[in-house]
Design an enzyme around this catalytic site. Structure first.
Site, mmCIF file in Angstrom:
data_model
loop_
_atom_site.group_PDB
_atom_site.id
_atom_site.type_symbol
_atom_site.label_atom_id
_atom_site.label_comp_id
_atom_site.label_asym_id
_atom_site.label_seq_id
_atom_site.Cartn_x
_atom_site.Cartn_y
_atom_site.Cartn_z
ATOM 1 N N THR A 143 50.778 29.498 47.122
ATOM 2 C CA THR A 143 49.675 30.273 46.555
ATOM 3 C C THR A 143 48.695 29.282 45.949
ATOM 4 O OG1 THR A 143 49.086 32.120 45.087
ATOM 5 C CG2 THR A 143 50.733 30.562 44.276
ATOM 6 N N GLU A 153 38.222 34.642 50.739
ATOM 7 C CA GLU A 153 38.624 33.381 50.131
ATOM 8 C C GLU A 153 39.283 32.484 51.179
ATOM 9 O OE1 GLU A 153 39.899 35.090 45.717
ATOM 10 O OE2 GLU A 153 41.452 34.442 47.130
ATOM 11 N N HIS A 204 42.356 36.771 51.430
ATOM 12 C CA HIS A 204 42.500 35.316 51.579
ATOM 13 C C HIS A 204 43.311 35.072 52.846
ATOM 14 C CE1 HIS A 204 43.286 31.224 49.427
ATOM 15 N NE2 HIS A 204 43.357 31.077 50.741
ATOM 16 N N HIS A 207 43.597 35.091 39.322
ATOM 17 C CA HIS A 207 44.954 34.564 39.488
ATOM 18 C C HIS A 207 45.807 34.914 38.271
ATOM 19 C CE1 HIS A 207 48.231 32.198 41.177
ATOM 20 N NE2 HIS A 207 47.493 32.067 42.256
ATOM 21 N N ASP A 208 46.764 35.798 38.517
ATOM 22 C CA ASP A 208 47.743 36.243 37.524
ATOM 23 C C ASP A 208 47.130 37.040 36.370
ATOM 24 O OD1 ASP A 208 49.695 35.165 39.079
ATOM 25 O OD2 ASP A 208 50.084 33.430 37.807
ATOM 26 N N GLY A 248 45.166 40.605 42.605
ATOM 27 C CA GLY A 248 45.990 41.029 43.714
ATOM 28 C C GLY A 248 47.430 41.292 43.331
ATOM 29 N N HIS A 249 48.173 40.238 43.032
ATOM 30 C CA HIS A 249 49.621 40.372 42.880
ATOM 31 C C HIS A 249 50.001 41.407 41.833
ATOM 32 C CE1 HIS A 249 53.804 38.936 43.163
ATOM 33 N NE2 HIS A 249 53.849 39.185 41.873
ATOM 34 N N ASN A 292 42.431 42.315 45.579
ATOM 35 C CA ASN A 292 42.936 41.434 46.616
ATOM 36 C C ASN A 292 44.097 42.132 47.335
ATOM 37 O OD1 ASN A 292 44.501 39.389 47.995
ATOM 38 N ND2 ASN A 292 43.364 37.850 46.835
ATOM 39 N N ARG A 325 45.032 33.098 55.413
ATOM 40 C CA ARG A 325 45.494 31.718 55.561
ATOM 41 C C ARG A 325 45.690 31.379 57.038
ATOM 42 N NH1 ARG A 325 46.964 29.633 50.577
ATOM 43 N NH2 ARG A 325 47.035 31.203 48.925
#
Length: 252
Positions: free
Chosen positions: A111, A81, A49, A202-203, A225-226, A13, A51
């Protein structure tokens, strides 16, 4: 399907690359360059993603990444996404990516932090799922680890579910870890029993990814991603992608 029957794909991501770029007007770091370096290192896909407020990934990024992948990386999966009631379907109709992941975000949400409530929204998302699939786009629904909700995801037409893994990541390494992990295992089993494939995201990180994939059966793809981009600040894109691929390989 068992967790060992297919190697889990790694989709990177790139939102956080765009977030840093957007703090200045110099065009760096380059989202396209990041995608290229990650794919050269062995990543299996690219996720974005976009937004509605374009605070990180912009519409131009989505289109340029789509063109890059089609021209230079045929066979690499492009996953877009977003909330199908906001801007996601515009990209699906225009670009027809390999996969779209429906996420129930509000427009200004910091998020993603919850999955779909299909009792409330199932009939609203059903026609949009049908439209995306008619365009040849695989549809994944972002879902909390609730085993009883997996059949509903299948009933509205989804191809996959993406299990929201923040709760797992937060509990990892604590006394609560086993109890928090159990619903993910049960949800993956329920999804596959209903005829769905399973993604996760996610995470997830180098610390917790291998343990998750060892425990949760049949995960086809992780979108990260992060943590991955944070690691890349220290290690570089190539070394980071290889480290995540090693985590995936260790689970198999």
């Amino acid at each position: 399907m068992t967790s060992h029957s297919l190697r889990t794909a790694l989709s990177v991501n790139l939102n956080k690359v765009a977030l840093v770029r957007n703090t200045r007007h110099l065009g760096i770091p380059s989202v396209l360059r990041a995608a290229t370096l990650c794919l050269q290192a062995g990543a299996n896909g690219i996720t974005v993603h976009p937004r509605p407020d374009a605070r990180h990934i912009r519409g131009s990024d989505v289109r340029e990444l789509h063109a890059l992948l089609r021209q230079s990386w045929p066979g690499v999966e492009f996953n877009i996404e977003g909330n199908p009631f906001h801007n996601l379907m515009d990209f699906v109709r225009e670009l027809r990516p390999d996969q779209c992941t429906f996420v129930p975000d509000t427009e200004g949400q910091f998020t993603s932090d919850h999955g779909w409530d299909l009792q409330a929204d199932g009939e609203r998302v059903r026609p949009l799922i049908e439209e995306a699939k008619a365009l040849g786009v695989r549809v994944s629904l972002f879902m909390d680890p609730v085993p009883g909700a997996m059949a509903a995801a299948k009933a509205v037409g989804a191809d996959r579910v993406e299990l929201y893994t923040e709760q797992y990541a937060s509990a990892f390494g604590t006394p609560r870890a086993a109890a928090v992990l159990a619903p993910y295992v049960a949800s993956a089993e329920a999804a596959q029993a209903a005829g769905l494939e399973v993604n996760a995201g996610h995470d997830l990180s180098r610390d917790n990814l291998t343990a998750f994939l060892r425990a949760v059966p049949g995960v086809r793809e992780v979108s990260i991603g992060h943590a991955l981009i944070a690691d890349a600040l220290e290690l570089g894109y190539a070394a980071t992608v290889k480290a995540y691929l090693d985590c995936i390989a260790a689970a198999a």
